[in-house]
Write a protein that holds these residues in place. Structure first.
Motif, PDB file in Angstrom:
ATOM      1  N   GLN A 221     -21.705   2.934  68.252  1.00  0.00           N
ATOM      2  CA  GLN A 221     -21.465   1.408  68.676  1.00  0.00           C
ATOM      3  C   GLN A 221     -21.617   1.135  70.058  1.00  0.00           C
ATOM      4  OE1 GLN A 221     -17.307  -0.033  68.134  1.00  0.00           O
ATOM      5  NE2 GLN A 221     -18.140  -2.068  67.383  1.00  0.00           N
ATOM      6  N   GLY A 222     -22.126  -0.080  70.525  1.00  0.00           N
ATOM      7  CA  GLY A 222     -22.590  -0.412  71.811  1.00  0.00           C
ATOM      8  C   GLY A 222     -23.750  -0.577  72.155  1.00  0.00           C
ATOM      9  N   ALA A 223     -24.183  -1.565  73.020  1.00  0.00           N
ATOM     10  CA  ALA A 223     -25.629  -1.803  73.210  1.00  0.00           C
ATOM     11  C   ALA A 223     -26.054  -0.676  74.248  1.00  0.00           C
ATOM     12  CB  ALA A 223     -26.037  -2.982  74.140  1.00  0.00           C
ATOM     13  N   ASN A 224     -25.216  -0.133  75.261  1.00  0.00           N
ATOM     14  CA  ASN A 224     -25.628   1.014  75.956  1.00  0.00           C
ATOM     15  C   ASN A 224     -26.100   2.248  75.282  1.00  0.00           C
ATOM     16  OD1 ASN A 224     -26.502   2.086  78.966  1.00  0.00           O
ATOM     17  ND2 ASN A 224     -24.390   3.295  78.144  1.00  0.00           N
ATOM     18  N   GLN A 225     -25.077   2.659  74.358  1.00  0.00           N
ATOM     19  CA  GLN A 225     -25.093   3.763  73.682  1.00  0.00           C
ATOM     20  C   GLN A 225     -26.291   3.762  72.594  1.00  0.00           C
ATOM     21  OE1 GLN A 225     -22.634   2.251  74.439  1.00  0.00           O
ATOM     22  NE2 GLN A 225     -20.797   3.220  74.656  1.00  0.00           N
ATOM     23  N   VAL A 226     -26.557   2.624  71.973  1.00  0.00           N
ATOM     24  CA  VAL A 226     -27.616   2.474  71.130  1.00  0.00           C
ATOM     25  C   VAL A 226     -28.938   2.620  71.905  1.00  0.00           C
ATOM     26  CG1 VAL A 226     -28.602   0.904  69.254  1.00  0.00           C
ATOM     27  CG2 VAL A 226     -26.079   1.350  69.300  1.00  0.00           C
ATOM     28  N   ALA A 227     -29.022   1.737  72.605  1.00  0.00           N
ATOM     29  CA  ALA A 227     -30.358   1.616  73.526  1.00  0.00           C
ATOM     30  C   ALA A 227     -30.611   3.100  74.024  1.00  0.00           C
ATOM     31  CB  ALA A 227     -30.106   0.566  74.744  1.00  0.00           C
ATOM     32  N   ARG A 228     -29.785   3.666  74.584  1.00  0.00           N
ATOM     33  CA  ARG A 228     -30.166   5.069  74.987  1.00  0.00           C
ATOM     34  C   ARG A 228     -30.470   6.115  74.121  1.00  0.00           C
ATOM     35  NH1 ARG A 228     -29.428   5.578  80.450  1.00  0.00           N
ATOM     36  NH2 ARG A 228     -28.290   3.908  81.564  1.00  0.00           N
ATOM     37  N   PHE A 229     -29.860   5.724  72.810  1.00  0.00           N
ATOM     38  CA  PHE A 229     -29.998   6.872  71.678  1.00  0.00           C
ATOM     39  C   PHE A 229     -31.627   6.361  71.365  1.00  0.00           C
ATOM     40  CE2 PHE A 229     -30.494   7.117  67.126  1.00  0.00           C
ATOM     41  CZ  PHE A 229     -30.121   8.420  66.759  1.00  0.00           C
ATOM     42  N   PHE A 230     -32.021   5.303  71.118  1.00  0.00           N
ATOM     43  CA  PHE A 230     -33.335   5.262  70.830  1.00  0.00           C
ATOM     44  C   PHE A 230     -34.413   5.450  71.859  1.00  0.00           C
ATOM     45  CE2 PHE A 230     -31.655   2.546  67.333  1.00  0.00           C
ATOM     46  CZ  PHE A 230     -32.524   3.001  66.251  1.00  0.00           C
ATOM     47  N   ILE A 231     -34.069   5.289  72.844  1.00  0.00           N
ATOM     48  CA  ILE A 231     -34.905   5.985  74.035  1.00  0.00           C
ATOM     49  C   ILE A 231     -35.142   7.451  73.921  1.00  0.00           C
ATOM     50  CG2 ILE A 231     -35.048   6.332  76.588  1.00  0.00           C
ATOM     51  CD1 ILE A 231     -34.132   3.462  76.807  1.00  0.00           C
ATOM     52  N   SER A 232     -33.936   8.243  73.495  1.00  0.00           N
ATOM     53  CA  SER A 232     -34.086   9.494  73.675  1.00  0.00           C
ATOM     54  C   SER A 232     -34.775  10.056  72.354  1.00  0.00           C
ATOM     55  CB  SER A 232     -32.695  10.128  73.420  1.00  0.00           C
ATOM     56  OG  SER A 232     -31.865   9.827  72.286  1.00  0.00           O
ATOM     57  N   ILE A 233     -34.702   9.167  71.181  1.00  0.00           N
ATOM     58  CA  ILE A 233     -35.569   9.481  70.136  1.00  0.00           C
ATOM     59  C   ILE A 233     -36.967   9.554  70.402  1.00  0.00           C
ATOM     60  CG2 ILE A 233     -36.035   8.857  67.598  1.00  0.00           C
ATOM     61  CD1 ILE A 233     -33.449  10.082  67.739  1.00  0.00           C
ATOM     62  N   PHE A 234     -37.456   8.430  71.075  1.00  0.00           N
ATOM     63  CA  PHE A 234     -38.862   8.333  71.473  1.00  0.00           C
ATOM     64  C   PHE A 234     -39.247   9.230  72.478  1.00  0.00           C
ATOM     65  CE2 PHE A 234     -38.473   4.511  68.744  1.00  0.00           C
ATOM     66  CZ  PHE A 234     -39.748   4.616  67.881  1.00  0.00           C
ATOM     67  N   ASP A 235     -38.398   9.736  73.232  1.00  0.00           N
ATOM     68  CA  ASP A 235     -38.869  10.535  74.361  1.00  0.00           C
ATOM     69  C   ASP A 235     -38.940  12.079  73.646  1.00  0.00           C
ATOM     70  OD1 ASP A 235     -39.119  11.537  77.111  1.00  0.00           O
ATOM     71  OD2 ASP A 235     -37.067  12.671  76.806  1.00  0.00           O
TER      72      ASP A 235
END
Length: 297
Positions: A221-235
């Motif tokens: 939950q949370g915009a910052n957590q979700v955004a960073r999670f997806f960035i880490s996946i594509f990284d």
């Protein structure tokens, strides 16, 4: 093949889509829904349909009762499910009537199916059969073995609980597609600012791997957590030299994205959108739930 057999098959096939729709919305699992339809067909083969006042009503009754029985065991299995459970994706069957399509889309949404999980089996059946499939409370009473008044109360209680869980605002397919495209583009580019712009502050990510592939165990939950999670996946894709392809495809009533890793289907992703932001993301990764999609890019 006899004329009677031809007619029997024709009647069933004319009602197959309705039966599958009832069973899928009851169970949230396409494989189980098809098993229910097949069991209904086997019973249909044994009945003297020429003596039936309404073959369609008979088929709906048998299908609904079979799905109800199966729902009890399905709920038990979900209590043992590893991680977050999400409904199996349902590929769209487009209607020629735009207004009917909007209504159909809404009744197979992941948000609705998750809301239905919070209902008792009789509540779920009464709500779906009345509000989605337009059966009278008299017909529903016959299916559930309850009084008309009890079925009306079940549907009213279910409707109230469902409305508490569903988005209050609807969005157009174009707006939905635009936000989904903006989200996946920003994730691929590692653009945190753009990701934050399309996510609501309290956005939730649900990920279903079924214990068979890597997935989040709990809701994020949370915009910052979700955004960073997806960035880490594509990284991570980049670091591991994993070739990623995406394919836009409609399922569960809205545009979704299929994500392929080195040519193999890995994730079906869809979102809930309202007020011009993404409020929920649903990532279905359990391979058992992806069999209806193209397996390779």
């Amino acid at each position: 093949m006899s004329k009677m057999t031809d007619e029997r098959t024709l009647i069933f096939e004319q009602n197959r889509q309705t039966l599958e729709g009832i069973a899928y919305r009851m169970l949230g699992d396409l494989s189980d829904a098809r098993d229910v339809v097949q069991e209904t067909y086997l019973k249909w083969r044994e009945v003297d349909f020429s003596s039936l006042h309404s073959p369609r009503a008979w088929l709906i009754t048998v299908c609904s009762r079979t799905a109800l029985n199966q729902l009890q065991s399905a709920r038990t299995r979900r209590e043992l499910y590893v991680g977050t459970w999400l409904p199996e994706p349902y590929l769209d069957k487009l209607s020629q009537d735009p207004s009917a399509q909007v209504e159909l889309d809404d009744t197979v949404s992941v948000a609705l199916l998750l809301a239905l999980e919070r209902l008792s089996p009789p509540e779920r059946a009464a709500f779906l059969l009345h509000d989605v499939f337009d059966l009278s409370f008299g017909e529903i009473a016959s299916i559930l073995g309850k009084s008309n008044a009890s079925c009306r109360q079940l549907a009213t209680r279910a409707r109230r609980r469902v409305q508490e869980q569903r988005p209050r605002f609807h969005t157009t397919p174009e707006e939905h597609h635009k936000l989904l495209y903006a989200f996946i583009s920003a994730a691929r580019q590692g653009d945190l600012e753009q990701l934050m712009a399309v996510l609501s502050n309290n956005v939730e990510l649900y990920s279903d791997g079924g214990g068979k592939v890597e997935a989040l165990f709990d809701i994020l939950q949370g915009a910052n957590q979700v955004a960073r999670f997806f960035i880490s996946i594509f990284d991570r894709y980049h670091q591991r030299n994993i070739a990623v392809q995406t394919l836009m495809l409609r399922f569960n009533g809205v545009p979704g994205i299929l994500i392929y890793e080195n040519g193999q289907l890995a994730t079906a992703l869809t979102i809930d959108v309202y007020a011009e932001q993404i409020h929920h993301l649903y990532a279905i990764r359990n391979p058992d739930k992806l069999s209806d999609f193209p397996a390779k890019s």
